[in-house]
Scaffold this motif. Structure first.
Motif, PDB file in Angstrom:
ATOM      1  N   ARG A  12      62.614  31.563  50.424  1.00 10.40           N
ATOM      2  CA  ARG A  12      63.948  31.704  49.822  1.00 10.40           C
ATOM      3  C   ARG A  12      64.914  32.311  50.825  1.00 10.40           C
ATOM      4  O   ARG A  12      66.030  31.817  51.023  1.00 10.40           O
ATOM      5  N   GLN A  13      64.506  33.395  51.480  1.00  8.30           N
ATOM      6  CA  GLN A  13      65.353  34.055  52.470  1.00  8.30           C
ATOM      7  C   GLN A  13      65.614  33.151  53.669  1.00  8.30           C
ATOM      8  O   GLN A  13      66.717  33.152  54.226  1.00  8.30           O
ATOM      9  N   ALA A  14      64.617  32.372  54.073  1.00  5.72           N
ATOM     10  CA  ALA A  14      64.800  31.443  55.194  1.00  5.72           C
ATOM     11  C   ALA A  14      65.861  30.401  54.861  1.00  5.72           C
ATOM     12  O   ALA A  14      66.692  30.055  55.705  1.00  5.72           O
ATOM     13  N   LEU A  15      65.848  29.894  53.636  1.00  9.47           N
ATOM     14  CA  LEU A  15      66.866  28.928  53.219  1.00  9.47           C
ATOM     15  C   LEU A  15      68.260  29.555  53.223  1.00  9.47           C
ATOM     16  O   LEU A  15      69.228  28.942  53.689  1.00  9.47           O
ATOM     17  N   ILE A  16      68.365  30.768  52.727  1.00  6.75           N
ATOM     18  CA  ILE A  16      69.655  31.462  52.699  1.00  6.75           C
ATOM     19  C   ILE A  16      70.169  31.666  54.124  1.00  6.75           C
ATOM     20  O   ILE A  16      71.337  31.401  54.419  1.00  6.75           O
ATOM     21  N   LYS A  17      69.288  32.112  55.019  1.00  2.87           N
ATOM     22  CA  LYS A  17      69.679  32.299  56.421  1.00  2.87           C
ATOM     23  C   LYS A  17      70.137  30.990  57.061  1.00  2.87           C
ATOM     24  O   LYS A  17      70.960  30.983  57.959  1.00  2.87           O
ATOM     25  N   ASP A  18      69.581  29.873  56.579  1.00  2.63           N
ATOM     26  CA  ASP A  18      69.910  28.558  57.132  1.00  2.63           C
ATOM     27  C   ASP A  18      71.191  27.976  56.504  1.00  2.63           C
ATOM     28  O   ASP A  18      71.548  26.840  56.781  1.00  2.63           O
ATOM     29  N   GLY A  19      71.840  28.744  55.639  1.00  2.00           N
ATOM     30  CA  GLY A  19      73.106  28.307  55.079  1.00  2.00           C
ATOM     31  C   GLY A  19      73.036  27.674  53.701  1.00  2.00           C
ATOM     32  O   GLY A  19      74.024  27.108  53.227  1.00  2.00           O
ATOM     33  N   TRP A  20      71.898  27.769  53.039  1.00  3.60           N
ATOM     34  CA  TRP A  20      71.743  27.188  51.712  1.00  3.60           C
ATOM     35  C   TRP A  20      72.093  28.206  50.639  1.00  3.60           C
ATOM     36  O   TRP A  20      71.796  29.397  50.777  1.00  3.60           O
ATOM     37  N   LYS A  21      72.679  27.728  49.560  1.00  5.23           N
ATOM     38  CA  LYS A  21      72.943  28.558  48.382  1.00  5.23           C
ATOM     39  C   LYS A  21      71.863  28.231  47.362  1.00  5.23           C
ATOM     40  O   LYS A  21      71.682  27.075  46.980  1.00  5.23           O
ATOM     41  N   ILE A  22      71.136  29.239  46.922  1.00  5.77           N
ATOM     42  CA  ILE A  22      70.090  29.042  45.921  1.00  5.77           C
ATOM     43  C   ILE A  22      70.765  28.852  44.564  1.00  5.77           C
ATOM     44  O   ILE A  22      71.498  29.722  44.099  1.00  5.77           O
ATOM     45  N   THR A  23      70.497  27.712  43.944  1.00 10.40           N
ATOM     46  CA  THR A  23      71.116  27.392  42.656  1.00 10.40           C
ATOM     47  C   THR A  23      70.141  27.529  41.492  1.00 10.40           C
ATOM     48  O   THR A  23      70.570  27.697  40.353  1.00 10.40           O
ATOM     49  N   HIS A  24      68.856  27.446  41.781  1.00 10.47           N
ATOM     50  CA  HIS A  24      67.826  27.548  40.743  1.00 10.47           C
ATOM     51  C   HIS A  24      66.629  28.309  41.315  1.00 10.47           C
ATOM     52  O   HIS A  24      66.188  28.014  42.416  1.00 10.47           O
ATOM     53  N   ASP A  25      66.103  29.238  40.554  1.00  7.84           N
ATOM     54  CA  ASP A  25      64.908  29.979  40.980  1.00  7.84           C
ATOM     55  C   ASP A  25      64.124  30.388  39.732  1.00  7.84           C
ATOM     56  O   ASP A  25      64.270  31.507  39.254  1.00  7.84           O
ATOM     57  N   PRO A  26      63.358  29.465  39.168  1.00  8.49           N
ATOM     58  CA  PRO A  26      62.968  28.121  39.616  1.00  8.49           C
ATOM     59  C   PRO A  26      63.868  27.026  39.023  1.00  8.49           C
ATOM     60  O   PRO A  26      64.720  27.294  38.168  1.00  8.49           O
ATOM     61  N   LEU A  27      63.639  25.791  39.482  1.00  6.51           N
ATOM     62  CA  LEU A  27      64.310  24.614  38.944  1.00  6.51           C
ATOM     63  C   LEU A  27      63.414  24.029  37.855  1.00  6.51           C
ATOM     64  O   LEU A  27      62.307  23.580  38.131  1.00  6.51           O
ATOM     65  N   HIS A  28      63.879  24.093  36.620  1.00  7.24           N
ATOM     66  CA  HIS A  28      63.084  23.637  35.479  1.00  7.24           C
ATOM     67  C   HIS A  28      63.178  22.119  35.340  1.00  7.24           C
ATOM     68  O   HIS A  28      64.258  21.546  35.349  1.00  7.24           O
ATOM     69  N   LEU A  29      62.015  21.479  35.227  1.00 10.77           N
ATOM     70  CA  LEU A  29      61.931  20.049  34.955  1.00 10.77           C
ATOM     71  C   LEU A  29      61.192  19.867  33.641  1.00 10.77           C
ATOM     72  O   LEU A  29      60.268  20.610  33.328  1.00 10.77           O
ATOM     73  N   ARG A  30      61.599  18.858  32.895  1.00  6.11           N
ATOM     74  CA  ARG A  30      60.896  18.540  31.650  1.00  6.11           C
ATOM     75  C   ARG A  30      60.800  17.033  31.555  1.00  6.11           C
ATOM     76  O   ARG A  30      61.783  16.328  31.731  1.00  6.11           O
ATOM     77  N   TRP A  31      59.603  16.543  31.286  1.00  6.32           N
ATOM     78  CA  TRP A  31      59.392  15.121  31.073  1.00  6.32           C
ATOM     79  C   TRP A  31      58.472  14.982  29.866  1.00  6.32           C
ATOM     80  O   TRP A  31      57.354  15.488  29.887  1.00  6.32           O
ATOM     81  N   GLY A  32      58.972  14.356  28.820  1.00  5.49           N
ATOM     82  CA  GLY A  32      58.212  14.316  27.583  1.00  5.49           C
ATOM     83  C   GLY A  32      58.086  15.727  27.044  1.00  5.49           C
ATOM     84  O   GLY A  32      59.061  16.457  26.924  1.00  5.49           O
ATOM     85  N   ARG A  33      56.865  16.122  26.755  1.00  4.59           N
ATOM     86  CA  ARG A  33      56.628  17.487  26.266  1.00  4.59           C
ATOM     87  C   ARG A  33      56.131  18.425  27.364  1.00  4.59           C
ATOM     88  O   ARG A  33      55.721  19.544  27.097  1.00  4.59           O
ATOM     89  N   LYS A  34      56.153  17.953  28.594  1.00  8.31           N
ATOM     90  CA  LYS A  34      55.631  18.746  29.714  1.00  8.31           C
ATOM     91  C   LYS A  34      56.752  19.443  30.465  1.00  8.31           C
ATOM     92  O   LYS A  34      57.731  18.828  30.875  1.00  8.31           O
ATOM     93  N   ASP A  35      56.590  20.757  30.645  1.00  7.74           N
ATOM     94  CA  ASP A  35      57.516  21.554  31.440  1.00  7.74           C
ATOM     95  C   ASP A  35      56.923  21.775  32.818  1.00  7.74           C
ATOM     96  O   ASP A  35      55.716  22.031  32.954  1.00  7.74           O
ATOM     97  N   MET A  36      57.754  21.688  33.826  1.00  7.60           N
ATOM     98  CA  MET A  36      57.354  21.922  35.207  1.00  7.60           C
ATOM     99  C   MET A  36      58.415  22.786  35.869  1.00  7.60           C
ATOM    100  O   MET A  36      59.575  22.768  35.451  1.00  7.60           O
ATOM    101  N   TYR A  37      58.035  23.506  36.897  1.00  6.60           N
ATOM    102  CA  TYR A  37      58.965  24.394  37.581  1.00  6.60           C
ATOM    103  C   TYR A  37      58.817  24.236  39.086  1.00  6.60           C
ATOM    104  O   TYR A  37      57.814  24.647  39.668  1.00  6.60           O
ATOM    105  N   VAL A  38      59.815  23.627  39.709  1.00  3.59           N
ATOM    106  CA  VAL A  38      59.878  23.583  41.166  1.00  3.59           C
ATOM    107  C   VAL A  38      60.381  24.953  41.599  1.00  3.59           C
ATOM    108  O   VAL A  38      61.307  25.503  40.985  1.00  3.59           O
ATOM    109  N   ASP A  39      59.802  25.512  42.651  1.00  2.00           N
ATOM    110  CA  ASP A  39      60.106  26.887  43.025  1.00  2.00           C
ATOM    111  C   ASP A  39      61.593  27.177  43.202  1.00  2.00           C
ATOM    112  O   ASP A  39      62.096  28.179  42.699  1.00  2.00           O
TER     113      ASP A  39
END
Length: 138
Positions: A12-39
């Motif tokens: 996370r810190q490496a991305l911020i140092k590289d100029g990225w703005k963190i928008t989701h921590d985590p990024l929630h995904l849902r497909w059907g009844r399944k929840d997933m979380y990309v970091d």
């Protein structure tokens, strides 16, 4: 909510140092009844084009019992997240964030190279101690 990878904050810190703005921590995904979380979800303004580049980042440590099992799990998770992400957040590109030592010990080997090519893995290679991105592999 899933447990965070041991190197989550370093990536996370490496991305911020590289100029990225963190928008989701985590990024929630849902497909059907399944929840997933990309970091992480992040965006960066591209000045030349005046548009935004958006990424989703799954952080993996590869600290399990077996390096091959960790690799299979990471590639499987990447494939599932990418498929769902394409349908739910089509403007995000999925990356797998790994430490530099994991990249050099596994992804530079023929098995890692063939899977990067065949599975179209996109990697962010980072130094966990310095919290810096060393390279982007697409």
């Amino acid at each position: 909510m899933p447990a965070l990878d041991i190197y989550h904050n370093a990536a996370r810190q490496a991305l911020i140092k590289d100029g990225w703005k963190i928008t989701h921590d985590p990024l929630h995904l849902r497909w059907g009844r399944k929840d997933m979380y990309v970091d992480l979800g992040a965006k960066r303004l591209i000045i030349a084009e005046r548009s935004e580049q958006k990424i989703a980042v799954e952080v993996k440590s590869f600290l399990g019992v077996s390096e091959m099992q960790a690799f299979r799990d990471a590639v499987g998770q990447f494939a599932i997240y990418r498929a769902v992400l394409r349908r739910t957040y089509p403007d995000f590109i999925l990356y797998l964030a790994i430490r530099d030592v994991v990249y050099s010990s596994f992804f530079e080997e023929p098995i890692g190279q063939i899977l990067i090519e065949d599975e179209n893995l996109k990697l962010i290679v980072f130094d966990a101690e310095k919290e810096e991105i060393l390279q982007w592999k697409s």
